[in-house]
Design an enzyme around this catalytic site. Structure first.
Site, short mmCIF file in Angstrom:
data_model
loop_
_atom_site.label_atom_id
_atom_site.label_comp_id
_atom_site.label_asym_id
_atom_site.label_seq_id
_atom_site.Cartn_x
_atom_site.Cartn_y
_atom_site.Cartn_z
N ASP A 76 0.88 -1.16 0.00
CA ASP A 76 0.00 0.00 0.00
C ASP A 76 0.93 1.22 0.00
O ASP A 76 1.43 1.60 1.05
CB ASP A 76 -0.90 0.00 1.23
N GLU A 81 -1.09 -1.24 -4.85
CA GLU A 81 -2.32 -0.47 -5.08
C GLU A 81 -2.10 0.51 -6.23
O GLU A 81 -1.12 1.25 -6.25
CB GLU A 81 -2.72 0.30 -3.82
N ASP A 126 -2.51 1.20 7.00
CA ASP A 126 -1.69 0.99 5.79
C ASP A 126 -1.24 -0.47 5.70
O ASP A 126 -1.19 -1.04 4.62
CB ASP A 126 -0.47 1.92 5.80
#
Length: 174
Positions: free
Chosen positions: A7, A68, A141
């Site tokens: 992430d 991501e 996160d």
């Protein structure tokens, strides 16, 4: 298959490693964050993220990396830092011949919860249930990175096997 989820972020870059196969419950291997102080020079922050991601890839030897996909936001500076961190994750995989795949936040939420509009609490609750944990990984996160890894395992495993076979064949012919 071992998947490293990333992430991306400039202050906190979430990382999570899972192992599993499609159709079987995944197992959490490791979860954490690569952090940088906001007052550090931008280039040095990127260097720290690169070093941290390389350490995770080196230690956990993932078969694939799920990152991501960065999307546009009103805060251009935030998007730029996030995109740079995502690029570092892609380079960490490419440097080692590891396939890298991008997944949108909506795709991840839909894979984990069944709804592309799920909030962080719903995603965390499902990660906890899927991995049989006592609590969701912290901070958010890190939980997002684990969700990315699970999403890829469930949705992208077939493509990863194809990519790995092609990369192996390419290395063998070089």
């Amino acid at each position: 298959m071992r998947v490293l989820g990333v992430d991306p972020g400039l202050t906190r870059c979430g990382v999570g490693v899972i192992e599993g196969e499609p159709g079987r419950p995944p197992r959490l291997v490791a979860v954490g964050v690569v952090t940088t102080p906001s007052d550090l020079d931008h280039a040095l922050r990127l260097l720290r993220i690169e070093e941290g991601l390389n350490a995770w890839v080196g230690e956990y030897a993932p078969d694939t990396i799920a990152v991501e996909r960065v999307f546009a936001d009103a805060n251009v500076l935030s998007v730029m830092g996030t995109a740079q961190a995502a690029g570092l994750a892609m380079v960490a995989g490419a440097r080692r011949g590891i396939s890298v795949h991008l997944h949108t936040p909506t795709e991840v939420k839909a894979a984990i919860t069944g709804s592309g509009r799920a909030d962080k609490a719903q995603v965390g609750a499902m990660i906890t249930r899927i991995l049989k944990l006592d609590a969701p990984p912290k901070p958010a996160d890190a939980a997002d990175a684990v969700a990315l890894a699970i999403c890829h395992l469930w949705r992208g495993a077939g493509q990863s096997r194809i990519d790995a076979a092609l990369a192996k064949a390419k290395r063998g012919s070089a």
